[in-house]
Design an enzyme around this catalytic site. Structure first.
Site, PDB file in Angstrom:
ATOM      1  N   LYS A   1       0.778  -1.351  -0.142  1.00 27.37           N
ATOM      2  CA  LYS A   1      -0.021  -0.107  -0.029  1.00 27.37           C
ATOM      3  C   LYS A   1       0.779   1.258  -0.212  1.00 27.37           C
ATOM      4  O   LYS A   1       0.456   2.118  -0.760  1.00 27.37           O
ATOM      5  CB  LYS A   1      -1.126   0.128   1.087  1.00 27.37           C
TER       6      LYS A   1
ATOM      7  N   CYS B   1      -2.880  10.987   2.267  1.00 23.80           N
ATOM      8  CA  CYS B   1      -2.347   9.840   2.060  1.00 23.80           C
ATOM      9  C   CYS B   1      -0.926  10.081   1.414  1.00 23.80           C
ATOM     10  O   CYS B   1       0.132   9.763   1.906  1.00 23.80           O
ATOM     11  CB  CYS B   1      -3.028   8.840   0.898  1.00 23.80           C
TER      12      CYS B   1
ATOM     13  N   ARG C   1       3.525   7.243  -6.543  1.00 23.06           N
ATOM     14  CA  ARG C   1       2.824   8.203  -7.272  1.00 23.06           C
ATOM     15  C   ARG C   1       3.182   9.695  -6.685  1.00 23.06           C
ATOM     16  O   ARG C   1       3.314  10.389  -7.618  1.00 23.06           O
ATOM     17  CB  ARG C   1       1.220   8.223  -6.857  1.00 23.06           C
TER      18      ARG C   1
ATOM     19  N   GLY D   1      -1.222  17.091  -1.871  1.00 26.11           N
ATOM     20  CA  GLY D   1      -2.080  17.009  -0.833  1.00 26.11           C
ATOM     21  C   GLY D   1      -2.920  15.768  -0.325  1.00 26.11           C
ATOM     22  O   GLY D   1      -2.513  14.801  -1.036  1.00 26.11           O
TER      23      GLY D   1
HETATM   24  N1  LIG Z   1      -9.193   9.430   2.279  1.00 23.52           N
HETATM   25  C1  LIG Z   1      -8.662   8.393   1.641  1.00 23.52           C
HETATM   26  O1  LIG Z   1      -8.359   8.769   0.294  1.00 23.52           O
HETATM   27  C2  LIG Z   1      -7.972   7.042   1.889  1.00 23.52           C
HETATM   28  C3  LIG Z   1      -7.816   6.261   0.831  1.00 23.52           C
HETATM   29  C4  LIG Z   1      -7.254   4.909   1.110  1.00 23.52           C
HETATM   30  C5  LIG Z   1      -6.684   4.672   2.604  1.00 23.52           C
HETATM   31  N2  LIG Z   1      -6.844   5.484   3.428  1.00 23.52           N
HETATM   32  C6  LIG Z   1      -6.746   5.150   4.860  1.00 23.52           C
HETATM   33  O2  LIG Z   1      -7.833   5.015   5.396  1.00 23.52           O
HETATM   34  C7  LIG Z   1      -7.763   5.492   6.980  1.00 23.52           C
HETATM   35  C8  LIG Z   1      -8.973   6.333   7.154  1.00 23.52           C
HETATM   36  O3  LIG Z   1      -8.970   7.377   6.510  1.00 23.52           O
HETATM   37  P1  LIG Z   1     -10.165   8.441   6.366  1.00 23.52           P
HETATM   38  O4  LIG Z   1      -9.721   9.560   5.207  1.00 23.52           O
HETATM   39  O5  LIG Z   1     -11.287   7.714   6.094  1.00 23.52           O
HETATM   40  O6  LIG Z   1     -10.217   9.352   7.522  1.00 23.52           O
HETATM   41  P2  LIG Z   1     -11.464  10.195   8.250  1.00 23.52           P
HETATM   42  O7  LIG Z   1     -10.763  11.085   9.189  1.00 23.52           O
HETATM   43  O8  LIG Z   1     -11.965  10.698   7.213  1.00 23.52           O
HETATM   44  O9  LIG Z   1     -12.013   9.234   8.948  1.00 23.52           O
HETATM   45  C9  LIG Z   1     -11.792   8.493   9.995  1.00 23.52           C
HETATM   46  C10 LIG Z   1     -12.901   8.310  11.217  1.00 23.52           C
HETATM   47  O10 LIG Z   1     -12.683   7.613  12.263  1.00 23.52           O
HETATM   48  C11 LIG Z   1     -13.291   8.011  13.418  1.00 23.52           C
HETATM   49  N3  LIG Z   1     -12.493   7.808  14.558  1.00 23.52           N
HETATM   50  C12 LIG Z   1     -11.401   8.246  15.007  1.00 23.52           C
HETATM   51  N4  LIG Z   1     -11.047   7.556  16.437  1.00 23.52           N
HETATM   52  C13 LIG Z   1     -11.898   6.363  16.176  1.00 23.52           C
HETATM   53  C14 LIG Z   1     -11.953   5.325  17.172  1.00 23.52           C
HETATM   54  N5  LIG Z   1     -11.226   5.080  18.195  1.00 23.52           N
HETATM   55  N6  LIG Z   1     -13.089   4.235  16.932  1.00 23.52           N
HETATM   56  C15 LIG Z   1     -13.717   4.512  15.883  1.00 23.52           C
HETATM   57  N7  LIG Z   1     -13.777   5.723  15.000  1.00 23.52           N
HETATM   58  C16 LIG Z   1     -12.748   6.561  15.146  1.00 23.52           C
HETATM   59  C17 LIG Z   1     -13.222   9.728  13.087  1.00 23.52           C
HETATM   60  O11 LIG Z   1     -14.113  10.347  13.824  1.00 23.52           O
HETATM   61  C18 LIG Z   1     -13.373   9.985  11.689  1.00 23.52           C
HETATM   62  O12 LIG Z   1     -14.910   9.938  11.401  1.00 23.52           O
HETATM   63  C19 LIG Z   1      -6.709   6.239   7.273  1.00 23.52           C
HETATM   64  O13 LIG Z   1      -5.291   5.258   7.623  1.00 23.52           O
HETATM   65  C20 LIG Z   1      -6.057   6.416   5.789  1.00 23.52           C
HETATM   66  O14 LIG Z   1      -4.637   6.618   5.285  1.00 23.52           O
HETATM   67  C21 LIG Z   1      -7.609   6.687   3.224  1.00 23.52           C
HETATM   68  C1  LIG Z   2      -1.571   5.165  -5.978  1.00 22.71           C
HETATM   69  C2  LIG Z   2      -2.670   6.038  -5.930  1.00 22.71           C
HETATM   70  O1  LIG Z   2      -3.386   6.342  -7.036  1.00 22.71           O
HETATM   71  N1  LIG Z   2      -3.269   6.437  -4.729  1.00 22.71           N
HETATM   72  C3  LIG Z   2      -4.499   7.401  -4.487  1.00 22.71           C
HETATM   73  C4  LIG Z   2      -4.278   8.241  -3.712  1.00 22.71           C
HETATM   74  O2  LIG Z   2      -5.298   9.086  -3.656  1.00 22.71           O
HETATM   75  P1  LIG Z   2      -5.483  10.729  -3.914  1.00 22.71           P
HETATM   76  O3  LIG Z   2      -6.568  11.268  -4.011  1.00 22.71           O
HETATM   77  O4  LIG Z   2      -4.555  11.259  -2.721  1.00 22.71           O
HETATM   78  O5  LIG Z   2      -4.475  11.044  -5.279  1.00 22.71           O
HETATM   79  P2  LIG Z   2      -4.168  12.006  -6.467  1.00 22.71           P
HETATM   80  O6  LIG Z   2      -5.671  12.378  -7.442  1.00 22.71           O
HETATM   81  O7  LIG Z   2      -2.854  11.458  -6.935  1.00 22.71           O
HETATM   82  O8  LIG Z   2      -4.053  13.379  -5.865  1.00 22.71           O
HETATM   83  C5  LIG Z   2      -2.885  13.505  -4.937  1.00 22.71           C
HETATM   84  C6  LIG Z   2      -2.310  14.832  -4.763  1.00 22.71           C
HETATM   85  O9  LIG Z   2      -1.448  14.920  -6.102  1.00 22.71           O
HETATM   86  C7  LIG Z   2      -1.724  16.177  -6.984  1.00 22.71           C
HETATM   87  N2  LIG Z   2      -1.601  15.657  -8.142  1.00 22.71           N
HETATM   88  C8  LIG Z   2      -2.167  14.431  -8.666  1.00 22.71           C
HETATM   89  C9  LIG Z   2      -1.761  14.107  -9.912  1.00 22.71           C
HETATM   90  C10 LIG Z   2      -1.123  14.808 -10.740  1.00 22.71           C
HETATM   91  O10 LIG Z   2      -0.588  14.314 -11.947  1.00 22.71           O
HETATM   92  N3  LIG Z   2      -0.377  15.765 -10.335  1.00 22.71           N
HETATM   93  C11 LIG Z   2      -0.718  16.307  -8.981  1.00 22.71           C
HETATM   94  O11 LIG Z   2       0.087  17.318  -8.558  1.00 22.71           O
HETATM   95  C12 LIG Z   2      -3.233  16.141  -6.585  1.00 22.71           C
HETATM   96  O12 LIG Z   2      -3.521  17.664  -6.936  1.00 22.71           O
HETATM   97  C13 LIG Z   2      -3.387  15.864  -5.030  1.00 22.71           C
HETATM   98  O13 LIG Z   2      -3.026  16.994  -4.290  1.00 22.71           O
HETATM   99  O14 LIG Z   2      -4.085   7.939  -2.365  1.00 22.71           O
HETATM  100  C14 LIG Z   2      -5.188   7.260  -2.034  1.00 22.71           C
HETATM  101  C15 LIG Z   2      -5.194   7.194  -0.107  1.00 22.71           C
HETATM  102  O15 LIG Z   2      -4.168   5.854   0.151  1.00 22.71           O
HETATM  103  C16 LIG Z   2      -5.315   5.856  -2.565  1.00 22.71           C
HETATM  104  O16 LIG Z   2      -6.496   5.242  -2.012  1.00 22.71           O
HETATM  105  C17 LIG Z   2      -5.643   6.265  -4.026  1.00 22.71           C
HETATM  106  O17 LIG Z   2      -5.793   5.169  -4.748  1.00 22.71           O
END
Ligand SMILES: NC(=O)c1ccc[n+]([C@@H]2O[C@H](COP(=O)([O-])OP(=O)(O)OC[C@H]3O[C@@H](n4cnc5c(N)ncnc54)[C@H](O)[C@@H]3O)[C@@H](O)[C@H]2O)c1
Ligand SMILES: CC(=O)N[C@@H]1[C@@H](OP(=O)(O)OP(=O)(O)OC[C@H]2O[C@@H](n3ccc(=O)[nH]c3=O)[C@H](O)[C@@H]2O)O[C@H](CO)[C@@H](O)[C@@H]1O
Length: 437
Positions: free
Chosen positions: A203, A257, A210, A254
């Site tokens: 992961k 992740c 990226r 930003g």
């Molecule tokens: N946002 C993304 O795009 C994305 C994508 C892939 C993986 N992830 C990973 O998934 C995880 C969650 O990310 P997210 O963006 O959904 O975060 P988020 O902040 O949107 O959601 C997390 C939720 O967990 C709750 N929380 C906090 N402590 C808790 C507890 N002890 N028990 C139950 N709930 C609790 C918070 O109130 C919040 O609503 C992170 O590890 C992140 O790296 C995020």
């Molecule tokens: C490997 C991968 O694909 N992972 C994804 C990523 O999701 P994300 O929404 O964070 O990813 P991006 O859309 O890439 O955006 C990130 C930032 O990069 C900037 N950007 C993007 C493309 C570009 O050509 N030039 C840029 O400048 C963009 O503006 C923004 O600030 O992490 C998630 C959590 O782990 C994953 O689940 C999800 O699969």
């Protein structure tokens, strides 16, 4: 199966909906009462229309948002995993707190899945040992696996079903249990990692990959600027080669992740080099944007700048680690020019007005600023008498802005389009100096 999802934010909510829509009995536990009550009232927080429908369907199918956890056959943990800048370590406090809660409700035979992104080794070490506070042993009394979530914000509903998944258990039986849970729900292939630590590593590798590739594009943008050419033309032409696929430059990277996951990879290793440089390049893009701005207006002290976009990318509402906010901080750190009113307010603690050299106005139509902590203003207030407009998130709403309307409001017709998302000719025709990253 009865499933308790711990954490129903961006990832947990979509995951809970996925399982509920497939016929499972799902409770989504979150300590954020406002979030839970909004969901109970049928109002999911999302800018993605398809996801809204998906969640509303799940609520109709019995998905239950809750402010208390419950006993369940499967506990799925989707809590935040921020990076602690000071210790330069992953902040696992939420994962550990969730683990302690699960331990209270854990029964022999249950399955626990960690979906949160964590440094390699976390599932087998820190998370397993917190769960074992239950008196049960991981691998013997309960199954434990890591199944990292990989959906792209903006396309969550499609990707949560169609992406391939990587699943790594702490033993073969745990992997089998987790694979059996996801297999009927997803259209993508399920890949078995040799262990949970490899699944965690994979992961982080995807996101570091990226980040490094975006850094390459960002570096090219700076180099192209030195040669006086347009980087995006060069990148488009370079990409005609069958084995070249350069990404797009911008104001930096930003989100929850990409800016932090590369550091998780280096948590127990001294070998980060290109990955570390990529982080530095991407963080430094806001300085480049400031240089472009200065190149047009001269010293920034005394100017008013409208920053459009505090979400970390276009059409999302998430402002975590956003380039727009980082750029605003940079502008706010510009000292006031000596002898000015702004300098006087800086020395009186900012009681009488804006207390920095730059008057920064922040706007974003998607980001929720209900407590006013971001200081967002409406579009007209952001633009009125501004010396420059800087676009830092490629929202569709910004593409649709009429530059002639903006021309009426600003004091100087200058736009810096950090994502090249505007219609450059329309802005030039309206009399603007148009600058892009
Ligand atoms: N946002 C993304 O795009 C994305 C994508 C892939 C993986 N992830 C990973 O998934 C995880 C969650 O990310 P997210 O963006 O959904 O975060 P988020 O902040 O949107 O959601 C997390 C939720 O967990 C709750 N929380 C906090 N402590 C808790 C507890 N002890 N028990 C139950 N709930 C609790 C918070 O109130 C919040 O609503 C992170 O590890 C992140 O790296 C995020
Ligand atoms: C490997 C991968 O694909 N992972 C994804 C990523 O999701 P994300 O929404 O964070 O990813 P991006 O859309 O890439 O955006 C990130 C930032 O990069 C900037 N950007 C993007 C493309 C570009 O050509 N030039 C840029 O400048 C963009 O503006 C923004 O600030 O992490 C998630 C959590 O782990 C994953 O689940 C999800 O699969």
């Amino acid at each position: 199966m009865k499933i308790c999802v711990h954490g129903i934010g961006y990832i947990g909510l979509a995951t809970a909906a996925l399982f509920a829509n497939a016929g499972h009995d799902v409770v989504g536990y979150d300590p954020n009462e406002r979030l839970v009550s909004e969901l109970r009232a049928g109002n999911p927080r999302t800018t993605e229309e398809e996801l809204r429908t998906f969640v509303l369907d799940a609520l109709d199918n019995g998905f239950e948002p809750a402010d208390e956890p419950v006993e369940a056959d499967c506990h799925l943990v989707c809590v935040p995993t921020p990076y602690d800048e000071e210790s330069q370590m992953a902040d696992l406090a939420y994962v550990e707190a969730a683990g302690r809660t699960v331990a209270e409700y854990l029964r022999p035979g249950d399955l626990v899945i960690l979906e949160s992104t964590v440094p390699p080794g976390t599932t087998e070490d820190a998370f397993a040992s917190v769960l074992e506070n239950s008196g049960l042993t991981a691998g013997e009394d309960f199954a434990l696996a890591h199944c990292p979530e990989m959906v792209l914000p903006g396309n969550i509903t499609y990707e949560i079903v169609h992406n391939d998944r990587i699943i790594g258990g702490i033993d073969t039986a745990s992997t089998d249990r987790a694979v059996a849970l996801y297999e009927p729900l997803v259209e993508g292939a399920i890949h078995r990692a040799p262990d949970a630590t490899t699944a965690e590593f994979v992961k982080l590798t995807q996101n570091a990959y990226r980040d490094v590739n975006i850094a390459f594009a960002n570096e090219l943008a700076r180099v192209a600027h030195d040669y006086g050419i347009r980087s995006r033309d060069a990148i488009a032409l370079a990409n005609v080669h069958p084995r070249v696929d350069v990404l797009q430059p911008g104001p930096g990277v930003g989100g929850h992740c990409l800016p932090i996951d590369p550091w998780f990879l280096g948590q127990s290793s001294d070998s980060l080099d290109i990955i570390e440089s990529a982080r530095r390049i991407n963080e430094g893009m806001v300085d480049f944007v400031a240089e472009l701005l200065e190149g047009e207006v001269g010293p920034l002290a005394g100017t008013s700048v409208a920053v459009l976009g505090v979400a970390y990318k276009g059409n999302v509402d998430d402002s975590r680690h956003s380039p727009g906010l980082r750029f605003a901080d940079l502008l706010r750190a510009v000292p006031a020019a000596s002898g000015t009113e702004a300098e006087a307010t800086a020395t009186d603690g900012g009681q009488t007005g804006h207390d920095t050299g730059v008057d920064v106005r922040l706007h974003d139509p998607y980001v929720d600023d209900h407590d006013g902590s971001l200081g967002l203003v409406d579009l007209e207030d952001a633009l009125r008498d501004a010396d420059a407009v800087v676009v830092t998130a490629a929202h569709d709403a910004y593409r649709d802005i009429d530059p002639k309307m903006v021309r009426e409001l600003v004091s100087r017709p200058l736009v810096v389009d950090t994502l090249s998302c505007l219609d450059a000719n329309a802005w030039r025709d309206a009399g603007f100096d148009y600058v892009e990253v």
